[in-house]
Design a protein around this motif. Structure first.
Motif, PDB file in Angstrom:
ATOM      1  N   LEU A 470       0.829  -1.203   0.000  1.00  0.00           N
ATOM      2  CA  LEU A 470       0.000   0.000   0.000  1.00  0.00           C
ATOM      3  C   LEU A 470       0.864   1.255   0.000  1.00  0.00           C
ATOM      4  CD1 LEU A 470      -2.765  -1.083   2.557  1.00  0.00           C
ATOM      5  CD2 LEU A 470      -3.009  -0.864   0.077  1.00  0.00           C
ATOM      6  N   GLN A 471       1.931   1.216   0.756  1.00  0.00           N
ATOM      7  CA  GLN A 471       2.831   2.372   0.809  1.00  0.00           C
ATOM      8  C   GLN A 471       3.486   2.623  -0.545  1.00  0.00           C
ATOM      9  OE1 GLN A 471       6.055   1.934   3.591  1.00  0.00           O
ATOM     10  NE2 GLN A 471       6.539   4.113   3.612  1.00  0.00           N
ATOM     11  N   LYS A 472       3.898   1.538  -1.208  1.00  0.00           N
ATOM     12  CA  LYS A 472       4.546   1.680  -2.510  1.00  0.00           C
ATOM     13  C   LYS A 472       3.567   2.207  -3.563  1.00  0.00           C
ATOM     14  CE  LYS A 472       7.314  -0.829  -5.937  1.00  0.00           C
ATOM     15  NZ  LYS A 472       7.874  -2.160  -6.332  1.00  0.00           N
ATOM     16  N   VAL A 473       2.355   1.663  -3.570  1.00  0.00           N
ATOM     17  CA  VAL A 473       1.343   2.118  -4.528  1.00  0.00           C
ATOM     18  C   VAL A 473       1.019   3.589  -4.292  1.00  0.00           C
ATOM     19  CG1 VAL A 473      -1.060   1.862  -5.253  1.00  0.00           C
ATOM     20  CG2 VAL A 473       0.338  -0.170  -4.865  1.00  0.00           C
ATOM     21  N   SER A 474       0.862   3.973  -3.031  1.00  0.00           N
ATOM     22  CA  SER A 474       0.561   5.363  -2.700  1.00  0.00           C
ATOM     23  C   SER A 474       1.675   6.294  -3.169  1.00  0.00           C
ATOM     24  CB  SER A 474       0.353   5.496  -1.192  1.00  0.00           C
ATOM     25  OG  SER A 474       0.158   6.845  -0.834  1.00  0.00           O
ATOM     26  N   ARG A 475       2.914   5.880  -2.913  1.00  0.00           N
ATOM     27  CA  ARG A 475       4.051   6.721  -3.314  1.00  0.00           C
ATOM     28  C   ARG A 475       4.110   6.869  -4.831  1.00  0.00           C
ATOM     29  NH1 ARG A 475       8.524   5.242  -5.268  1.00  0.00           N
ATOM     30  NH2 ARG A 475       8.367   3.090  -4.495  1.00  0.00           N
ATOM     31  N   ARG A 476       3.934   5.755  -5.544  1.00  0.00           N
ATOM     32  CA  ARG A 476       4.011   5.829  -7.010  1.00  0.00           C
ATOM     33  C   ARG A 476       2.896   6.702  -7.594  1.00  0.00           C
ATOM     34  NH1 ARG A 476       4.473   0.800 -10.682  1.00  0.00           N
ATOM     35  NH2 ARG A 476       4.537   2.567 -12.114  1.00  0.00           N
ATOM     36  N   ILE A 477       1.678   6.519  -7.070  1.00  0.00           N
ATOM     37  CA  ILE A 477       0.559   7.300  -7.610  1.00  0.00           C
ATOM     38  C   ILE A 477       0.763   8.791  -7.356  1.00  0.00           C
ATOM     39  CG2 ILE A 477      -1.905   7.814  -7.309  1.00  0.00           C
ATOM     40  CD1 ILE A 477      -2.395   4.829  -6.945  1.00  0.00           C
ATOM     41  N   THR A 478       1.133   9.144  -6.141  1.00  0.00           N
ATOM     42  CA  THR A 478       1.306  10.575  -5.830  1.00  0.00           C
ATOM     43  C   THR A 478       2.532  11.161  -6.521  1.00  0.00           C
ATOM     44  OG1 THR A 478       2.430   9.947  -3.758  1.00  0.00           O
ATOM     45  CG2 THR A 478       0.071  10.482  -3.637  1.00  0.00           C
ATOM     46  N   ASP A 479       3.535  10.321  -6.832  1.00  0.00           N
ATOM     47  CA  ASP A 479       4.728  10.807  -7.532  1.00  0.00           C
ATOM     48  C   ASP A 479       4.518  10.891  -9.046  1.00  0.00           C
ATOM     49  OD1 ASP A 479       6.126  11.057  -5.198  1.00  0.00           O
ATOM     50  OD2 ASP A 479       7.409   9.290  -5.497  1.00  0.00           O
ATOM     51  N   GLU A 480       3.798   9.903  -9.602  1.00  0.00           N
ATOM     52  CA  GLU A 480       3.744   9.763 -11.053  1.00  0.00           C
ATOM     53  C   GLU A 480       2.470  10.282 -11.708  1.00  0.00           C
ATOM     54  OE1 GLU A 480       4.635   5.719 -12.184  1.00  0.00           O
ATOM     55  OE2 GLU A 480       6.036   5.470 -10.504  1.00  0.00           O
ATOM     56  N   VAL A 481       1.412  10.435 -10.933  1.00  0.00           N
ATOM     57  CA  VAL A 481       0.124  10.835 -11.516  1.00  0.00           C
ATOM     58  C   VAL A 481      -0.203  12.272 -11.120  1.00  0.00           C
ATOM     59  CG1 VAL A 481      -2.328  10.314 -11.739  1.00  0.00           C
ATOM     60  CG2 VAL A 481      -0.679   8.446 -11.409  1.00  0.00           C
ATOM     61  N   SER A 482      -0.161  13.140 -12.090  1.00  0.00           N
ATOM     62  CA  SER A 482      -0.520  14.533 -11.830  1.00  0.00           C
ATOM     63  C   SER A 482      -2.024  14.632 -11.581  1.00  0.00           C
ATOM     64  CB  SER A 482      -0.146  15.397 -13.040  1.00  0.00           C
ATOM     65  OG  SER A 482      -0.547  16.733 -12.842  1.00  0.00           O
ATOM     66  N   GLY A 483      -2.386  15.284 -10.504  1.00  0.00           N
ATOM     67  CA  GLY A 483      -3.804  15.441 -10.186  1.00  0.00           C
ATOM     68  C   GLY A 483      -4.232  14.675  -8.948  1.00  0.00           C
ATOM     69  N   ILE A 484      -3.344  13.840  -8.389  1.00  0.00           N
ATOM     70  CA  ILE A 484      -3.636  13.105  -7.157  1.00  0.00           C
ATOM     71  C   ILE A 484      -2.529  13.395  -6.143  1.00  0.00           C
ATOM     72  CG2 ILE A 484      -3.857  10.827  -6.070  1.00  0.00           C
ATOM     73  CD1 ILE A 484      -5.017   9.773  -8.673  1.00  0.00           C
TER      74      ILE A 484
END
Length: 502
Positions: A470-484
């Motif tokens: 969960l921590q890895k998914v959260s980090r990737r989404i907030t790092d790689e997806v603009s708008g979240i």
């Protein structure tokens, strides 16, 4: 015709679980959630009636009491609210609210408990404890404090607990009811179902043709294969690319089904059309109904391009019908049931899977010889990402959600958890909050991760995913997806929630 067990579910929430267990014993059953006025239990194929009451206090109607007095089949009552039991058994209800575990000891005086352990744990609720006896009902099991946990008289068998939740002994009770009391012979099988549906599709379509609504999901894929087996090249499968698909999914669907269905597969680009219709719409029911109507209108238009198309074939399954409130209350409209428009320019709609649960649909797909990855594919709602975006739908939001969802799926697949989960996805909420990226203030959306385990998709448990994942998914989404800039994990079971958010 198959023998049938009729389940009358008065919002008891357990009717679907009971139905799954009964089907598992090779006995056909149906769930009825409409008024008792419309219920017929004396037809020649119905060999038993199961009543599931409500833990929320809904009472059964007087009409039902009168109807049951005429019943000539064994009646199994499970955890009713008392509206039926008070009239039949004359008991009072006592206990604590909510589901809880109890120890049961049966008295050895009932067919229901044959080959069942003398003592075992059961799951019950406050509505299921019989505090006293009257009206000549006999107790067949007791709790630790001497309270009656089951009663019976003549052809009425009343349980103050949920057998489908009470382990192997509870399931044995259901088996005894089916085979020893109702005289079932186990004549229900997927092979028989395939043979029957192929024959009915052929008969209905006749010399004409049919259009199949194909989304690439499990249900529509199996439906298409079944219909193709029945009518071959008379079938035209239309894949409508709504623009509401997951990342690269439209191309994947075309690649797979273009080969399987050969010249019977057609892809329609309707992305701008759907986004235009959904512009500014925030209510989830309206979204589903708009999407359902547009699907139908496109199918109508496409049918005119082929000679002799009179029928629409779609992959509606039994849970779709139940949740859409056909004959009962609405949980949510499915785009292919409650979301359909009133006026449809087809001679008829054929739904060959509409009495199957998801597990049975998967089994049917395997029987039809579909590649394993198709019947075992993760479910995807017909309305697509349209019901995974809370609030209004825009191209920008769709792109944001596609990227976040792809990351979640990629990480689950990386560690093999995708094979252990029955459904998993990302929801783009309509909540914005303050965050920080690259030292600068952001004001962006919150994404919700959802992963569940289930056997039949009528009930589900949230999956306890590893925290480091969960921590890895959260980090990737907030790092790689603009708008979240914020990620949360949904830990709600079904019920009380549904698997999808809308």
């Amino acid at each position: 015709m198959h023998q049938k067990i009729l389940i009358m579910d008065f919002e008891g929430r357990h009717g679907q679980e009971i139905a799954k267990v009964i089907r598992g014993f090779q006995v056909y059953c149906e769930i009825e959630r409409s008024s008792p006025d419309n219920l017929y239990i004396n037809d020649e194929n119905t060999v038993g009636l199961v009543i599931v009451g409500s833990a929320e206090g809904n009472t059964l109607k007087d009409e039902l009491d009168s109807l049951l007095s005429k019943a000539q089949v064994p009646v199994l009552g499970i955890c009713s609210d008392g509206g039926f039991y008070n009239k039949k058994a004359g008991k009072e209800i006592t206990g604590n609210s909510g589901l809880h575990s109890l120890k049961l000891m049966h008295l050895g005086n009932s067919v229901l408990f044959e080959d069942v352990e003398k003592e075992f744990e059961i799951i019950s609720s406050c509505d299921g404890i019989f505090a006293d006896l009257s009206h000549e009902f006999k107790a067949t099991s007791l709790g630790e404090n001497g309270e009656s946990l089951s009663l019976e008289k003549d052809n009425f068998y009343l349980l103050g607990f949920y057998p489908e939740l009470s382990g192997k002994n509870g399931k044995k009770i259901i088996e005894n009811y089916l085979y020893k009391l109702c005289g079932c012979n186990g004549d229900w099988s997927i092979d028989d179902y395939i043979e029957k549906q192929v024959s009915e599709i052929k008969k209905t379509v006749g010399e004409g043709g049919a259009l199949c609504a194909l989304s690439g999901g499990v249900d529509s894929s199996v439906c298409a294969a079944l219909a193709y087996k029945a009518v071959g090249d008379k079938l035209k499968c239309i894949f409508v690319d709504t623009g509401l698909m997951r990342k690269n999914e439209g191309d994947e669907v075309e690649e797979i089904f273009g080969k399987i269905l050969s010249g019977s597969f057609f892809r329609i680009d309707a992305q701008d059309r759907f986004l235009g219709k959904l512009n500014g719409v925030t209510d989830p029911e309206k979204k589903r109904k708009i999407i359902g109507e547009e699907f139908i209108r496109i199918f109508e238009e496409e049918s005119g391009k082929f000679e002799g198309i009179e029928y629409l074939i779609q992959g509606t399954i039994y849970p779709d019908i139940i949740e859409s409130g056909v004959g009962g209350s609405v949980v949510k409209s499915h785009h292919n049931v409650g979301g359909l428009p009133e006026n449809i320019d087809f001679k008829g709609i054929i739904e060959p899977l509409n009495m199957l649960f998801k597990t049975e649909v998967r089994e049917l797909g395997k029987k039809l010889g579909l590649p394993d990855k198709l019947p075992n594919r993760q479910p995807f709602p017909g309305p697509g990402l349209g019901v995974r975006i809370i609030g209004g739908i825009t191209k920008e939001k769709l792109e944001i959600l596609r990227e976040a969802d792809a990351i979640f799926r990629e990480e689950l697949s990386e560690i093999g958890l995708d094979k252990e989960l029955n459904q998993y996805f990302v929801v783009l909420t309509d909540i914005k909050s303050v965050g920080v990226r690259d030292g600068k203030r952001t004001y962006a959306y919150t994404a919700a991760l959802r992963a569940v385990k289930t056997d039949d998709f009528m009930t589900a448990k949230w999956a306890k995913l590893p925290h480091d994942l969960l921590q890895k998914v959260s980090r990737r989404i907030t790092d790689e997806v603009s708008g979240i800039n914020r990620v949360v994990y949904d830990i709600t079971n079904k019920p009380p929630g549904t698997i999808e958010w809308e």
